[in-house]
Design an enzyme around this catalytic site. Structure first.
Site: not given
Length: 327
Positions: A108, A248
């Site tokens: 991220e 995820e």
């Protein structure tokens, strides 16, 4: 959702020498979809890693994503058939007999202050692996849906944001040249929770009819819509070959409004079934998808949504059952 480590993966000479002695086993892609589980450790009450392995086996889990080189877990995984997507930091890993399929550089980080360094770190690591004759490992990174202008939009209207487009274009060119996938964190729950406008059935793979129609494409679930939005944004910067993998996803069982054990069970079991069906998405039909459910355990050092995404409590009792394959 793991927080990125503070330093960005500077690979020293000692790391190069260490990795050169690793015994990486070739994991030949079967072309089949697969769903694994994330093993994050933002908790101080988790069972020993050697006690986690039987939970993987009893649940049919054949792949695991580690966010950092966890020596105890890598030791436990030696000589098993469980494949590993390994996140790296500036620690050294030196484990033998582990099937490492992916090395994930950064989590991220695009967009963000460390975004300019992600591709360089990936290229350096990929070159190092190549120099040492390791060709069975894909080097990639993980991005959020925040790389898009809007997370919830008809896919045809998706674009990379101004803060991410240049980084994503260069990153995708590298992945395309190597045949590596891009990992993305996709959480329909967060969009459902934030907007308050999305039907629960659409977020949980239970809608009997399409909810969103985008030209000739009809969407029965929010996850497919989100994944196809990223595919469209990739096409708009000239990249049509890079495939996506879900790093995820999950649904909280407690902690915030809209979270319950029942809803979490519905989402994750339907998600696994959806991936294993090999249907792909409307824009990428029949494209096998690799994915990881977040997380193996609830984590007591997190709060809200991310404290309660686990499939198991720290005492090893299941929050709810999810069968990833044949046990």
């Amino acid at each position: 959702m793991a927080v990125a480590d503070g330093a960005l993966w500077t690979f020293s000479c000692s790391t190069v020498l260490t990795l050169s002695f690793l015994q990486f086993f070739l994991n030949v892609g079967s072309g089949q979809p697969a769903v694994g589980v994330c093993y994050d450790t933002q908790a101080d009450n988790l069972p020993p890693e050697k006690e986690v392995l039987p939970l993987f086996e009893s649940s049919g889990i054949t792949s695991v994503r580690l966010f950092r080189p966890d020596s105890e877990m890598l030791d436990a995984l030696q000589y098993t058939r469980i494949t590993v997507a390994l996140g790296v930091d500036n620690s050294e890993s030196y484990h033998r007999s582990v099937i490492i399929k992916y090395i994930i550089v950064g989590n991220e980080l695009i967009p963000g202050p460390l975004a300019p360094y992600v591709l360089t770190a990936m290229e350096n690591l990929d070159d190092m692996l190549s120099r040492h004759g390791i060709s069975s490992i894909s080097v990639t990174t993980t991005v959020l849906m925040d790389v898009l202008t809007y997370v919830y939009t008809p896919p045809s209207q998706a674009f990379f944001s101004s803060s991410s487009v240049d980084f994503m274009s260069s990153l995708l060119s590298f992945l395309d040249s190597r045949g590596y996938p891009l990992f993305v964190n996709v959480y329909p729950f967060l969009v459902y929770y934030a907007t308050g406008k999305i039907p629960l059935q659409y977020a949980q793979f239970t809608s009997p009819v399409p909810v969103v129609t985008d030209g000739s494409f009809s969407y029965l679930n929010l996850l497919d819509q989100m994944v196809d939005s990223l595919y469209v944004a990739m096409e708009k910067v000239g990249q049509t070959n890079v495939t996506l993998a879900i790093a995820e996803t999950g649904w909280p069982s407690a902690g915030v409004s809209g979270a319950s054990v029942g809803d979490a069970s519905i989402y994750n079991n339907n998600f696994v079934a959806h991936v294993l069906s090999s249907k792909g998405t409307p824009r990428r039909p029949n494209t096998p998808l690799e994915a990881f459910v977040y997380n193996m355990f609830n984590e007591d050092r997190r709060s809200g949504v991310f404290a309660n995404l686990g499939l198991f409590y720290p005492d090893k009792n299941p929050v709810y059952p999810v069968q990833f394959g044949l046990s």
